[in-house]
Design an enzyme around this catalytic site. Structure first.
Site, short mmCIF file in Angstrom:
data_model
loop_
_atom_site.label_atom_id
_atom_site.label_comp_id
_atom_site.label_asym_id
_atom_site.label_seq_id
_atom_site.Cartn_x
_atom_site.Cartn_y
_atom_site.Cartn_z
N ASP A 56 0.71 -1.11 0.03
CA ASP A 56 0.14 -0.07 -0.03
C ASP A 56 0.92 1.20 0.14
O ASP A 56 1.59 1.36 1.25
CB ASP A 56 -0.81 0.01 1.27
CG ASP A 56 -1.74 1.23 1.19
OD1 ASP A 56 -1.69 2.18 0.40
OD2 ASP A 56 -2.66 1.16 2.17
N SER A 125 -5.54 13.85 -13.99
CA SER A 125 -6.79 13.68 -14.38
C SER A 125 -7.39 14.73 -14.85
O SER A 125 -7.37 16.15 -14.36
CB SER A 125 -7.78 12.83 -13.32
OG SER A 125 -9.18 12.95 -13.70
N TYR A 149 -12.23 13.12 -5.33
CA TYR A 149 -11.26 12.37 -6.08
C TYR A 149 -10.53 13.32 -7.28
O TYR A 149 -9.33 13.25 -7.25
CB TYR A 149 -12.32 11.25 -7.17
CG TYR A 149 -11.34 11.06 -8.42
CD1 TYR A 149 -10.32 10.35 -8.14
CD2 TYR A 149 -11.57 11.34 -9.76
CE1 TYR A 149 -9.33 9.55 -9.40
CE2 TYR A 149 -10.83 11.03 -10.77
CZ TYR A 149 -9.61 10.12 -10.45
OH TYR A 149 -8.96 9.83 -11.66
N ASN A 178 -11.20 10.64 -20.58
CA ASN A 178 -12.03 9.57 -20.27
C ASN A 178 -11.21 8.17 -21.05
O ASN A 178 -11.41 7.93 -22.22
CB ASN A 178 -13.49 9.73 -20.69
CG ASN A 178 -14.07 10.56 -20.17
OD1 ASN A 178 -13.92 11.82 -20.78
ND2 ASN A 178 -15.29 10.41 -19.23
N GLU A 272 -21.17 17.40 -13.12
CA GLU A 272 -20.49 16.44 -14.28
C GLU A 272 -20.52 17.47 -15.50
O GLU A 272 -21.62 18.05 -15.76
CB GLU A 272 -21.41 15.38 -14.55
CG GLU A 272 -21.01 14.19 -13.85
CD GLU A 272 -21.68 12.92 -14.11
OE1 GLU A 272 -20.99 11.90 -14.40
OE2 GLU A 272 -22.60 12.87 -14.74
#
Ligand code: NAD
Length: 332
Positions: A56, A125, A149, A178, A272
């Site tokens: 981890d 991201s 996130y 994506n 979104e």
């Protein structure tokens, strides 16, 4: 080249493992299998083609004790793809996301300093842009994370660039849009659209399309993403951020028409964007990378592998409504 791939048992990471082995690299995979699957890389482990370390990365002591002490020899490049990557659990468990996406990143940056790597490539991201004001979106667009996130991935990127500045670590950050393709995550979480639709198709159920389905996404094929990671590692470029997209943006309605099947519409969600679309002129100019796989070809490739989504959870409008309660209550 001896490369370390964190998150190498996951979706994108395992494609990067394939590519690095094909290119003759020696590969070390570091993954705690929280969302990754051993079956993505187990033939390589059994054939002793790769070294696998189950650790981890958010556990600093274990990283020092297990990872650094057990690994012999040098590490030339680190690809850091390990992360928790779903939206809803990040709203429900922000601290877990902070540990796996921010603290794990600092721990791995320290490993990179220890090995004096020639490149540290970070999987960032496009969610950092939130609801983009301009599309195609450039790297200089406003940063506006909408949920934990997105925030933790952006904080990870800031740490990466900070280590580049302060310790002269040769870093590059790639903001993926994506990503889709074979082996995408099928964990129990309500998440990426492909896994949901493919399982619905397998079971002969209607596709649960969010909103009116006219929203578009920059669907980027996974092998193109693996290619740009390797290209970034080999380049002389450091301390830069690049958008990684397909060069197009495709509506969800178009996707369901390619997949073929009935459709049912479910409520649009807050936070979104109506469109994600990367301006990729910087990466094509500076790194000379171009996406190779057309959206339609990628969808065909995924359909050829559809059986692998058999174990994925089956979602319908009721279970989605239940699973996205915190999304609606926190983001609206
Ligand atoms: P994935 O869940 O398939 O892979 C992530 C891997 O990281 C898994 O194998 C998981 O077990 C491992 N991991 C998670 N936490 C860990 C920890 N604390 N220690 C060690 N290993 C850990 O996800 P993916 O779609 O392949 O994403 C890879 C990377 O790309 C992630 O960093 C993600 O944020 C980023 N990204 C993905 C997309 C996309 O569309 N898939 C878009 C933008 C960015």
């Amino acid at each position: 080249m001896r490369v370390m791939i964190s998150g190498g048992a996951g979706f994108i990471g395992s494609h990067l493992v394939d590519l690095c082995l094909l290119q003759g690299c020696e590969v070390v995979v570091v993954d705690n299998l929280s969302t990754g699957r051993l079956e993505n890389i187990d033939t390589y482990i059994w054939n002793r083609k790769i070294t696998f370390v189950n650790v981890d990365l958010s556990d600093k002591l274990m990283v020092e004790k297990k990872l650094v002490r057990e690994l012999e020899g040098r590490i030339d490049v680190i690809f850091h793809l390990a992360a928790l990557a779903d939206i809803v659990p990040s709203i429900e468990r922000p601290y877990d996301y902070h540990r796996s996406n921010v603290e794990a990143t600092i721990n791995l940056l320290e490993v990179a300093r220890h090995y004096r790597v020639s490149k540290f490539v970070y999987a960032a991201s496009s969610s950092c842009y939130g609801l983009p004001e301009v599309t195609p979106t450039t790297e200089t667009a406003r940063i506006d994370p909408q949920y934990p996130y997105a925030l933790t991935k952006y904080l990870g990127e800031e740490y990466v660039l900070h280590f580049g500045k302060v310790y002269k670590l040769p870093v590059i950050s790639l903001r993926f849009f994506n990503v889709f393709g074979p082996r995408s995550r099928t964990s129990g979480q309500y998440g990426a659209v492909f896994g949901i639709f493919l399982k619905q198709k397998l079971e002969g159920k209607a596709f649960t399309v969010v909103g009116d389905g006219k929203q578009t996404r920059d669907f980027t094929f996974v092998t193109d993403v693996a290619n740009v990671c390797l290209q970034a590692a080999k380049s002389q470029v450091v301390q830069e951020v690049f958008n990684i997209g397909s060069g197009g943006s495709y509506s969800i309605n178009y996707l369901t028409s390619l997949l073929g099947g009935e459709v049912t519409y479910i409520p649009k969600r807050p936070g979104e964007p109506d469109c994600t679309f990367a301006d990729i002129s910087k990466v094509t100019r500076v790194l000379g990378w171009h996406p190779q796989v057309k959206f339609e070809e990628g969808v065909k490739e995924v359909l050829r592998e559809i059986e692998s989504w058999r174990k994925a959870p089956l979602w319908d409008e009721h279970s989605i409504q239940e699973a996205t309660k915190s999304w609606f209550s926190c983001l609206s």
